[in-house]
Design a protein around this motif. Structure first.
Motif, PDB file in Angstrom:
ATOM      1  N   ILE A   1     -16.686  -5.449  -0.560  1.00  0.00           N
ATOM      2  CA  ILE A   1     -15.453  -5.752  -1.285  1.00  0.00           C
ATOM      3  C   ILE A   1     -15.657  -6.935  -2.222  1.00  0.00           C
ATOM      4  O   ILE A   1     -15.213  -6.912  -3.384  1.00  0.00           O
TER       5      ILE A   1
ATOM      6  N   GLU B   1     -14.928  -6.809  -6.470  1.00  0.00           N
ATOM      7  CA  GLU B   1     -13.745  -7.388  -7.090  1.00  0.00           C
ATOM      8  C   GLU B   1     -14.050  -8.078  -8.414  1.00  0.00           C
ATOM      9  O   GLU B   1     -13.138  -8.544  -9.094  1.00  0.00           O
TER      10      GLU B   1
ATOM     11  N   THR C   1     -10.925   0.214   4.601  1.00  0.00           N
ATOM     12  CA  THR C   1      -9.509   0.596   4.517  1.00  0.00           C
ATOM     13  C   THR C   1      -8.613  -0.526   5.030  1.00  0.00           C
ATOM     14  O   THR C   1      -7.603  -0.875   4.406  1.00  0.00           O
TER      15      THR C   1
ATOM     16  N   GLN D   1      -9.347  -3.840   5.408  1.00  0.00           N
ATOM     17  CA  GLN D   1      -9.437  -5.089   4.660  1.00  0.00           C
ATOM     18  C   GLN D   1      -8.826  -4.984   3.259  1.00  0.00           C
ATOM     19  O   GLN D   1      -8.439  -5.993   2.673  1.00  0.00           O
ATOM     20  N   LEU D   2      -8.744  -3.791   2.742  1.00  0.00           N
ATOM     21  CA  LEU D   2      -8.165  -3.610   1.410  1.00  0.00           C
ATOM     22  C   LEU D   2      -6.633  -3.675   1.413  1.00  0.00           C
ATOM     23  O   LEU D   2      -6.020  -3.850   0.357  1.00  0.00           O
ATOM     24  N   GLU D   3      -6.033  -3.555   2.572  1.00  0.00           N
ATOM     25  CA  GLU D   3      -4.577  -3.460   2.644  1.00  0.00           C
ATOM     26  C   GLU D   3      -3.868  -4.635   1.979  1.00  0.00           C
ATOM     27  O   GLU D   3      -2.904  -4.452   1.238  1.00  0.00           O
ATOM     28  N   ASP D   4      -4.330  -5.862   2.228  1.00  0.00           N
ATOM     29  CA  ASP D   4      -3.639  -7.039   1.688  1.00  0.00           C
ATOM     30  C   ASP D   4      -4.476  -7.812   0.678  1.00  0.00           C
ATOM     31  O   ASP D   4      -4.214  -8.981   0.396  1.00  0.00           O
ATOM     32  N   LEU D   5      -5.506  -7.154   0.116  1.00  0.00           N
ATOM     33  CA  LEU D   5      -6.368  -7.842  -0.851  1.00  0.00           C
ATOM     34  C   LEU D   5      -5.674  -7.939  -2.205  1.00  0.00           C
ATOM     35  O   LEU D   5      -5.216  -6.922  -2.747  1.00  0.00           O
TER      36      LEU D   5
ATOM     37  N   ASN E   1      -6.875  -8.236  -5.141  1.00  0.00           N
ATOM     38  CA  ASN E   1      -7.577  -7.456  -6.164  1.00  0.00           C
ATOM     39  C   ASN E   1      -7.839  -6.020  -5.714  1.00  0.00           C
ATOM     40  O   ASN E   1      -8.804  -5.389  -6.145  1.00  0.00           O
ATOM     41  N   ARG E   2      -6.975  -5.499  -4.860  1.00  0.00           N
ATOM     42  CA  ARG E   2      -7.179  -4.198  -4.233  1.00  0.00           C
ATOM     43  C   ARG E   2      -7.432  -3.081  -5.248  1.00  0.00           C
ATOM     44  O   ARG E   2      -8.378  -2.297  -5.103  1.00  0.00           O
ATOM     45  N   ASP E   3      -6.613  -2.980  -6.283  1.00  0.00           N
ATOM     46  CA  ASP E   3      -6.737  -1.887  -7.249  1.00  0.00           C
ATOM     47  C   ASP E   3      -8.079  -1.944  -7.979  1.00  0.00           C
ATOM     48  O   ASP E   3      -8.715  -0.912  -8.222  1.00  0.00           O
TER      49      ASP E   3
ATOM     50  N   ILE F   1     -10.865  -0.806  -5.504  1.00  0.00           N
ATOM     51  CA  ILE F   1     -10.847   0.646  -5.298  1.00  0.00           C
ATOM     52  C   ILE F   1     -11.404   1.370  -6.516  1.00  0.00           C
ATOM     53  O   ILE F   1     -12.173   2.336  -6.398  1.00  0.00           O
TER      54      ILE F   1
END
Length: 433
Positions: free
Chosen positions: A260, A264, A289, A291-295, A297-299, A302
């Motif tokens: 991740i 980013e 899955t 760790q990406l929930e509240d990141l 820079n998630r979008d 991904i």
């Protein structure tokens, strides 16, 4: 790709030679449309200097600059204006970078190739270098440190820094503080292709440099390629990339976090896990899955995973090493029982991180190694940015009369074999009566 999985999983044994080649060979090509636009910018700046720099800055950055150069006093006092925890962190990073890069230049011995014939090399820095640092709405003090500290160590007398202005027309304080820490002599609040052209050819305000360093977007990269030949450049920079070689001893939480972290940077980055363990691959997918929930820079992460990320299952670590040497990643992490044994087989990688306590972000900032690295497979032939790139070795030869006499027959014979009689006579005249 599985619609619910953040990254696809591939088995190396299932790939055809062509599919494998597509995975390992990335293109750094720049489109003709971009090159055409940049060529016009470069020519305008070359012909009209400051006038064009101001026009393009207003057009692309939305800023009308009163002055292109940041006053020296703003640079010298920047450390006092930033958060002191950040100032301390940057000072530690600068000190470690200086220590590592200072070890790269040392006097070489004089070699007596024949009696009376001495040959050696002396170090000479490039007098004036230019550093480009991306900016605008962002700040990258680490990029300043990674370029300007080695330039200072090399002995460059002038270090010119160009970086885009923010919406207020100013350079971020953290960038100026890094410039003060690392020995930058002049800072200009301009960016894009116009900044590269200005450093290459000079303007009424900006001095021409001898070599340009620093990353940037596709327009900056295209400008560097276009001015190369009139001025030297470091190397074109492509999307950042990470490969992790891991066995079943790796921690899936840490592995997912590392993937991740690399993704980013930008939506076209590449984060790849190469593993012998199917259970690790499954656990990493679950962790990604979660760790990406509240990141924040998630979008972006991904998007990066979907464009260039994957998990590669291999039968053994020898296969992993073979794949990595084909891929030639910018960053390589080795998280196995014996990382140093794996290291012995790696020929192509920009920077290698051994073990679970050597994550890439440590190298990005404070280890002291350089984070300016070859991308897009260029690690097959290029290495990290180093002190040596800010100067050059100059050869020196010193011969006594007897030393020249001892090799004179060899020189004259080879000169005449190449039909260069003048070369031969330049030797013989020193021994004629």
């Amino acid at each position: 790709m599985n619609s619910v999985a953040p990254v696809r999983t591939i088995r190396l044994a299932d790939l055809s030679p062509e599919e494998r080649r597509r995975l390992t060979h990335r293109s750094g090509a720049i489109s003709m449309d971009v090159t055409s636009v940049v060529r016009q910018i470069v020519e305008d700046v070359r012909q009209k200097g400051d006038e064009s720099v101001r026009e393009y800055t207003e057009r692309f950055d939305g800023v009308k600059l009163d002055s292109l150069e940041v006053p020296r006093v703003e640079i010298e006092t920047a450390l006092d204006r930033i958060d002191q925890h950040l100032a301390e962190a940057m000072s530690i990073a600068a000190s470690n970078i200086r220590a590592f890069h200072s070890a790269q230049i040392h006097p070489e011995p004089v070699v007596e190739t024949s009696p009376g014939v001495k040959v050696w090399r002396v170090w000479r820095p490039i007098e004036r270098v230019g550093v480009y640092v991306p900016g605008g709405g962002a700040r990258y003090p680490s990029t300043v440190l990674m370029h300007a500290v080695p330039a200072s160590v090399a002995g460059c007398s002038e270090i010119v820094l160009c970086t885009p202005p923010g919406p207020d027309g100013k350079v971020p304080e953290a960038t100026l503080a890094a410039a003060a820490l690392s020995g930058v002599t002049r800072v200009f609040s301009i960016g894009g292709a116009q900044a590269i052209a200005a450093m290459a050819y000079g303007t009424q305000t900006i001095p021409p440099v001898q070599k340009i360093f620093g990353p940037g977007n596709v327009y900056v990269t295209a400008a560097k390629m276009l001015v190369f030949g009139d001025v030297d450049i470091d190397k074109p920079a492509g999307p950042s990339e990470l490969v992790i070689i891991a066995d079943d001893t790796a921690d899936p939480r840490e592995t997912a976090a590392d993937l991740i972290a690399q993704s980013e940077h930008a939506p076209d980055n590449a984060s790849v896990l190469v593993t012998t363990s199917e259970s690790l691959a499954e656990a990493v997918l679950s962790e990604l899955t979660r760790q990406l929930e509240d990141l924040p820079n998630r979008d972006r992460v991904i998007s990066s995973f979907r464009s260039n990320g994957f998990i590669l299952l291999v039968e053994d670590l020898a296969q992993a090493v073979g794949f990595v040497n084909e891929y030639a990643p910018e960053h390589l992490q080795i998280v196995t029982v014996s990382p140093r044994e794996i290291l012995e087989g790696i020929n192509n990688a920009g920077s290698i991180f051994l073990g679970r306590y050597s994550p890439v972000p440590a190298g990005d900032y404070a280890v002291g190694s350089n984070h300016v690295l070859p991308t897009s497979g260029s690690a097959r032939t290029f290495g990290p940015l180093s002190t040596e790139e800010f100067g050059k070795w100059v050869q020196v030869q010193e011969l006594t009369q007897e030393g020249l006499r001892s090799i004179s027959n060899a020189v004259t014979a080879m000169a005449r074999a190449e039909n260069l009689e003048g070369h031969a006579r330049a030797i013989e005249v020193r021994f004629s009566v």
